[in-house]
Design a protein around this motif. Structure first.
Motif, PDB file in Angstrom:
ATOM      1  N   HIS A  52      40.747  48.617  45.907  1.00 27.61           N
ATOM      2  CA  HIS A  52      41.875  49.544  46.048  1.00 27.61           C
ATOM      3  C   HIS A  52      41.452  51.012  46.172  1.00 27.61           C
ATOM      4  O   HIS A  52      42.318  51.869  46.387  1.00 27.61           O
ATOM      5  N   ASP A 102      46.627  55.395  39.842  1.00 29.84           N
ATOM      6  CA  ASP A 102      46.798  53.951  39.632  1.00 29.84           C
ATOM      7  C   ASP A 102      48.213  53.576  39.199  1.00 29.84           C
ATOM      8  O   ASP A 102      48.690  52.471  39.497  1.00 29.84           O
ATOM      9  N   HIS A 129      43.023  55.296  45.862  1.00 27.51           N
ATOM     10  CA  HIS A 129      42.186  56.464  45.537  1.00 27.51           C
ATOM     11  C   HIS A 129      41.515  57.029  46.790  1.00 27.51           C
ATOM     12  O   HIS A 129      40.372  57.467  46.739  1.00 27.51           O
ATOM     13  N   ASN A 159      43.608  45.437  38.047  1.00 26.53           N
ATOM     14  CA  ASN A 159      43.431  46.718  38.735  1.00 26.53           C
ATOM     15  C   ASN A 159      42.058  47.320  38.417  1.00 26.53           C
ATOM     16  O   ASN A 159      41.392  47.907  39.270  1.00 26.53           O
TER      17      ASN A 159
HETATM   18 FE   LIG Z   1      42.189  52.551  40.263  1.00 28.22          FE
END
Ligand SMILES: [Fe+2]
Ligand code: FES
Length: 359
Positions: free
Chosen positions: A206, A315, A211, A200
């Motif tokens: 991502h 996250d 986000h 991650n």
């Molecule tokens: Fe992140």
């Protein structure tokens, strides 16, 4: 007996790369092999030097099944010690602080800041008690960019020569990482495999989903790129949208020394420390850094801390979701985007460690 090669689908080029098989995240044998041939065999970050700045300072941590004390003795020498009492394995210290010696709370055996055995009550009748055999074992360590890295096996090649290009990138930051001070930390119980966290951290693909209202507005995911795919580390550049914020780099000295540093008007940084690592969980402690002249600004400290908390809270559901999804027999490895090249590099690193160990 060798286990089926868990990373055998790791491609030779990033365009052919896939994610790891699900078993890499929940198979007991894989985890034991990682403990032996990766975590204990390689370099792990165990402290910031700023945490043990004065003689007598110490901090404790637990990683890869070991309890460690990092200390600075009266002569200003740094030590990394096994923190387990030589009597009955009780940790002789916890947390952090400043001390003249360590006294085990169980039966009061005492040790110096350098691990040297000092005293033990009521042992005079023992025929097998030998004070010379009762020092806390010293663990090999190196310092690098303000961190103390320990190698539990004592057999890893020296760390610093392997990190040249990463060190050169850090040298180009406005403020050297070693000169930033720690302004505090956030801690999160993290019920997922440690590699889910590393993966991650090492892609900003991502940003466009996880986000979308925060980092994507300042550091768009599609503009990020892996800057180096050679050494035992990953380096991910996160350019800023013009006028919208600061660029930052995210990096990992493999296997799990994860940190970021931002560039521009507000040079911040952070270290994602893994503690109490087990197969499917660990405690994440995120340490936050600022330049010394800004670290006394309470409002700024609060702002930086809350920003980071917001990002990590975004996250969390994704790390949880992935960990749960990896239990399913319906999941087979998926293709990686070019924006995930650091994860391909991370997987190749793990594969090379397993290959070298013959597992
Ligand atoms: Fe992140
Ligand atoms: S376990 Fe430490 S003194 Fe007994």
């Amino acid at each position: 007996m060798p286990t089926p090669h868990i990373y055998s689908n790791t491609a030779a080029d990033p365009a052919s790369a896939r994610t790891l098989p699900a078993a890499a995240y929940h198979d007991d044998t894989v985890f034991q092999n990682e403990m032996t041939h990766v975590l204990k065999a390689q370099w792990l970050p165990v402290a910031r030097l700023s945490e043990i700045a004065r003689p007598g300072d110490y901090r404790t941590t637990s990683i890869a099944g070991e309890v460690l004390i990092v200390s600075r003795d009266a002569d200003d020498a740094v030590h990394v010690l096994s923190g387990l009492c030589r009597h009955r394995a009780m940790p002789v210290a916890g947390g952090s602080g400043n001390a003249k010696s360590f006294t085990c709370p169980y039966h009061l055996w005492r040790y110096g800041l350098d691990g040297k055995f000092l005293s033990a009550p009521a042992m005079q009748n023992s025929k097998v008690f030998d004070p010379a055999q009762c020092n806390l074992p010293e663990i090999r360590f190196e310092t690098w960019n303000g961190w103390v890295f320990a190698n539990l096996s004592g057999t890893a090649p020296p760390l610093t020569p392997q990190l040249g290009p990463l060190a050169q990138r850090l040298d180009r930051l406005a403020v050297s990482p070693a000169d930033l001070v720690t302004i505090g930390h956030l801690e999160f119980p993290s019920p997922w495999n440690w590699k889910v966290m590393v993966e991650n951290f090492l892609e900003s693909y991502h940003h466009i989903g996880t986000h979308k209202d925060s980092l994507q507005q300042t550091n768009p995911g599609l503009g990020t790129y892996a800057a180096d795919l050679d050494g035992p580390f990953a380096l991910l550049e996160n350019p800023a949208k013009p006028g919208a914020g600061d660029a930052f780099i995210a990096a990992c000295v493999f296997p799990l020394a994860m940190f970021f540093f931002s560039e521009g008007a507000l040079p911040t940084g952070g270290w994602y420390e893994f503690r109490n690592l087990e197969k499917d969980r660990f405690t994440l402690r995120i340490h936050l850094f600022l330049p010394p002249e800004l670290a006394t600004d309470a409002g700024l400290v609060e702002l930086v801390t809350e920003n980071l908390r917001t990002i990590h809270m975004e996250d969390i559901p994704f790390c949880e979701g992935v960990q749960k999804g990896l239990q399913s027999s319906n999941y087979t490895p998926g293709p990686l985007s070019h924006l995930e090249a650091c994860n391909w590099h991370f997987h190749r690193y793990l594969q090379s460690r397993f290959d070298q160990a013959g597992v």
